[in-house]
Design an enzyme around this catalytic site. Structure first.
Site, PDB file in Angstrom:
ATOM      1  N   GLN A 186       0.455  -1.186  -0.309  1.00 63.05           N
ATOM      2  CA  GLN A 186      -0.381   0.391  -0.408  1.00 63.05           C
ATOM      3  C   GLN A 186       0.810   1.278   0.441  1.00 63.05           C
ATOM      4  OE1 GLN A 186      -1.997   2.360  -0.086  1.00 63.05           O
ATOM      5  NE2 GLN A 186      -3.549   1.553   0.904  1.00 63.05           N
ATOM      6  N   SER A 234     -20.411   7.087   9.730  1.00 62.59           N
ATOM      7  CA  SER A 234     -20.892   6.562   8.466  1.00 62.59           C
ATOM      8  C   SER A 234     -21.497   5.757   8.497  1.00 62.59           C
ATOM      9  CB  SER A 234     -20.404   7.436   7.035  1.00 62.59           C
ATOM     10  OG  SER A 234     -20.882   6.858   5.885  1.00 62.59           O
ATOM     11  N   GLY A 241     -23.890   1.547   6.941  1.00 63.86           N
ATOM     12  CA  GLY A 241     -23.084   0.453   6.566  1.00 63.86           C
ATOM     13  C   GLY A 241     -22.311   0.666   5.528  1.00 63.86           C
ATOM     14  N   GLN A 267     -20.102   0.168   0.043  1.00 68.83           N
ATOM     15  CA  GLN A 267     -19.260  -0.169  -1.584  1.00 68.83           C
ATOM     16  C   GLN A 267     -17.917  -1.466  -1.166  1.00 68.83           C
ATOM     17  OE1 GLN A 267     -16.958   3.049  -2.841  1.00 68.83           O
ATOM     18  NE2 GLN A 267     -18.866   4.545  -3.676  1.00 68.83           N
ATOM     19  N   GLY A 283      -9.108  -0.380  -1.077  1.00 67.84           N
ATOM     20  CA  GLY A 283     -10.149   0.304   0.062  1.00 67.84           C
ATOM     21  C   GLY A 283      -9.690  -0.018   1.460  1.00 67.84           C
ATOM     22  N   GLU A 284      -8.363   0.039   1.926  1.00 66.03           N
ATOM     23  CA  GLU A 284      -7.634  -0.176   2.921  1.00 66.03           C
ATOM     24  C   GLU A 284      -8.501   0.869   4.106  1.00 66.03           C
ATOM     25  OE1 GLU A 284      -3.828   0.491   6.010  1.00 66.03           O
ATOM     26  OE2 GLU A 284      -3.431  -0.653   3.503  1.00 66.03           O
ATOM     27  N   ARG A 285      -9.054   2.448   3.872  1.00 68.61           N
ATOM     28  CA  ARG A 285      -9.234   3.256   4.552  1.00 68.61           C
ATOM     29  C   ARG A 285     -11.162   2.457   4.853  1.00 68.61           C
ATOM     30  NH1 ARG A 285     -12.509   7.848   3.071  1.00 68.61           N
ATOM     31  NH2 ARG A 285     -12.733   8.883   4.466  1.00 68.61           N
ATOM     32  N   ASN A 320      -5.287   5.586  -5.530  1.00 67.57           N
ATOM     33  CA  ASN A 320      -5.143   6.425  -4.763  1.00 67.57           C
ATOM     34  C   ASN A 320      -4.708   7.711  -5.464  1.00 67.57           C
ATOM     35  OD1 ASN A 320      -4.698   5.811  -1.623  1.00 67.57           O
ATOM     36  ND2 ASN A 320      -3.668   4.074  -2.142  1.00 67.57           N
ATOM     37  N   ARG A 345      -7.868   9.712  -6.911  1.00 65.24           N
ATOM     38  CA  ARG A 345      -8.622  10.353  -5.747  1.00 65.24           C
ATOM     39  C   ARG A 345      -8.032  10.853  -5.063  1.00 65.24           C
ATOM     40  NH1 ARG A 345     -11.692   4.486  -4.138  1.00 65.24           N
ATOM     41  NH2 ARG A 345     -12.961   4.387  -6.148  1.00 65.24           N
TER      42      ARG A 345
END
Length: 300
Positions: free
Chosen positions: A53, A69, A74, A77, A96-98, A131, A134
């Site tokens: 990562q 959130s 839930g 994504q 999608g680690e975050r 990353n 985005r």
């Protein structure tokens, strides 16, 4: 074996966009290569981060907001994972680690995931491109990620530019940051300096001390460029530091600058020398210049 052809290096361009689109619930386009994936719900304890990562820093505040959130709505994504090559029935995060970190923080036991068989190159490259697209990486993380692709997988700057959708000049300027010493990298990683200032300091024979001076004296990129040139021309850091100190206005001069700025509504800079000096008034456009002229000539 007969009939077997050498495969070209994988290119993730549009295929990756489609894959990430599928993770985000958008689906695949008809003009891209189909990828083999399956959607599942996976135990969070069976998932571990991507060891390659490129993103190393995660905002605690942003994670807390995302976790709240997720508690309410839930995980909307699914994340993208691959089977963990070192642990049966476990998974490695590709993208999608975050969301995974926030789901753990929210107390979830499992979360939706798309499982894809992926090699180490894809693992690293997808992590980088997700990353970069985005804008989640700080400049040194981006530079280190590009460096890893170039050193470990033989990617060229042209390859990278095509894959991540950036210009070759952007790749080249970013990779230059890898020439910074480790201390300077940490300054950049934590936002104490900008990438522009770091590149300006690279013009000095030893950029580290100049960057430390820039932080302590709040120097601009232009200041650093000028001091880097002095150092290249044989000047010492002590001489540069002396010039920096001389450029800092004393208390009385600073107060006068503030008073003039307040009256004129513009930035004012006073440089007092042994004999005379300079008074600079900065304006943005002709309207400000016109207003300044009216103020200066009003009594006349």
């Amino acid at each position: 074996m007969a009939g077997e052809s050498k495969s070209k290096p994988k290119r993730l361009g549009k295929g990756l966009s489609a894959l990430l689109g599928e993770v985000d619930g958008v689906g695949y386009g008809d003009d891209v290569e189909t990828v083999e994936v399956s959607k599942n719900t996976i135990k969070i304890k069976d998932i571990r981060p991507n060891p390659a990562q490129p993103r190393r820093t995660f905002s605690d505040e942003e994670l807390a907001e995302l976790a709240e959130s997720i508690r309410q709505r839930g995980v909307l994504q699914p994340i993208l994972v691959r089977p963990d090559p070192d642990a049966p029935n476990r998974y490695q995060i590709i993208a999608g680690e975050r969301r995974w970190r926030a789901a753990k923080q929210a107390g979830l036991e499992d979360m939706p995931a798309v499982i894809r068989d992926s090699d180490d190159l894809e693992l690293l490259e997808i992590g980088i491109i997700e990353n970069v697209q985005r804008e989640n990486l700080n400049p040194i993380e981006e530079a280190e990620a590009y460096g890893a692709l170039m050193q470990r997988f033989g990617r060229t700057q042209d390859n990278l530019a095509e894959s991540v959708g950036k210009s070759r000049a952007h790749i080249a300027n970013t990779v230059r940051l890898l020439n910074l010493p480790e201390r300077a990298r940490e300054h950049l990683r934590h936002g104490r300096i900008s990438a522009g200032l770091a590149r300006a300091a690279l013009g000095a024979p030893d950029p580290g001390p100049l960057i430390d001076l820039a932080i302590s004296k709040n120097l601009t990129v232009r200041d650093v460029e000028a001091h880097a040139k002095r150092l290249r021309d044989g000047g010492s850091l002590d001489t540069v530091a002396s010039k920096v100190e001389a450029a800092i206005p004393d208390v009385d001069t600073a107060a006068l600058q503030d008073n003039l700025s307040r009256v004129l509504g513009l930035d004012v800079e006073i440089k007092h020398k042994a004999k005379g000096g300079d008074l600079r008034i900065k304006y943005r456009d002709l309207e400000q210049l016109d207003a300044l002229c009216r103020k200066l000539t009003a009594k006349r």
